[in-house]
Write a protein that holds these residues in place. Structure first.
Motif, PDB file in Angstrom:
ATOM      1  N   VAL A  45      64.276  95.866  59.059  1.00  0.00           N
ATOM      2  CA  VAL A  45      65.080  97.042  59.389  1.00  0.00           C
ATOM      3  C   VAL A  45      64.244  98.046  60.162  1.00  0.00           C
ATOM      4  O   VAL A  45      64.692  98.632  61.143  1.00  0.00           O
TER       5      VAL A  45
ATOM      6  N   VAL B 254      72.945  96.829  59.269  1.00  0.00           N
ATOM      7  CA  VAL B 254      72.413  98.122  59.680  1.00  0.00           C
ATOM      8  C   VAL B 254      73.475  98.901  60.463  1.00  0.00           C
ATOM      9  O   VAL B 254      73.659 100.103  60.245  1.00  0.00           O
TER      10      VAL B 254
ATOM     11  N   SER C 110      68.334 101.911  51.404  1.00  0.00           N
ATOM     12  CA  SER C 110      67.805 100.564  51.164  1.00  0.00           C
ATOM     13  C   SER C 110      68.659  99.809  50.154  1.00  0.00           C
ATOM     14  O   SER C 110      68.847  98.592  50.270  1.00  0.00           O
TER      15      SER C 110
ATOM     16  N   LEU D  19      71.779  98.566  51.856  1.00  0.00           N
ATOM     17  CA  LEU D  19      71.470  97.457  52.758  1.00  0.00           C
ATOM     18  C   LEU D  19      71.701  96.112  52.080  1.00  0.00           C
ATOM     19  O   LEU D  19      72.235  95.177  52.680  1.00  0.00           O
TER      20      LEU D  19
END
Length: 225
Positions: free
Chosen positions: A9, A89, A126, A129
């Motif tokens: 990422v 993302v 995070s 994600l």
């Protein structure tokens, strides 16, 4: 391996920083003070970031918005679909769920990666994600999907039993409630015990955005407070 996923990422976002060049387009930046107040960026940093946004938003469609194809083109130099990490993302940047990114979404998402961003924002990003199904917890299969996608992007090919072993160890440590999933509290505890997991959620480059795009700063209409 979780670090490796988040490192992927980081590389995606760094690609944004590196892909832009000054491009004098006739569009005006709307109310940079208001947007700065919603992020950790200063007014001059918001204005400089807009230069990067303009560059990306003309990659395929010259309409002042970043489409998914342009997002992937900026990251991978290809608009080929099917990349799980890029898709994920983009979805997290696309907070209005329209399939496009306006400048506010772009700036607010990148703000999370700023060195001055609160750690809770980095933890939340995070976590989301990996929470592919948006259920509020991370399942084993979701971790496996992200690990496999990260390995594919890195050109690595591990045997399935090795991947399963990695996931076993992750859940053994993270799933303290022993319910076969990782909730946000467990995720927070995991990353607090292993700060390296959030290492890739901080981009020092964003602190220097005004030197990346200095031309626009010289034309700034607003002085930072």
């Amino acid at each position: 391996m979780m670090v490796k996923c988040l490192e992927g990422v980081k590389h995606l976002v760094v690609a944004f920083i590196n892909c832009g060049e000054y491009d004098d387009l006739p569009w005006g930046l709307r109310n940079p003070e208001a947007l700065a107040s919603k992020t950790v960026f200063s007014v001059s940093e918001i204005e400089a970031l807009y230069e990067l946004y303009k560059r990306i938003s003309t990659g395929v469609f010259d309409d002042g918005l970043i489409h998914k194809e342009e997002f992937q083109l900026a990251l991978f130099k290809t608009n080929k679909k099917g990349n799980l990490i890029a898709e994920r993302v983009f979805d997290l940047f696309d907070t209005k769920h329209r399939g496009i990114l306006d400048f506010e979404e772009f700036a607010r998402a990148l703000s999370v990666f700023h060195p001055s961003a609160p750690i809770e924002e980095k933890i939340d990003f995070s976590f989301q994600l990996y929470d592919l199904k948006r259920q509020g917890f991370i399942e084993r299969q979701e971790v496996k999907q992200m690990v496999v996608a990260t390995l594919a992007e890195s050109g690595l090919n591990l045997a399935d039993d090795v991947i399963e072993s990695i996931i076993d160890k992750t859940f053994e440590e993270a799933d303290t409630k022993h319910d076969g999933k990782i909730d946000k509290e467990e995720w927070r505890n995991l990353v607090m015990q292993h700060p390296s997991l959030l290492k890739n959620m901080t981009l020092q480059y964003l602190k220097d955005i005004t030197t990346t795009f200095p031309s626009f700063v010289f034309h700034s209409q607003v002085d930072d407070a």
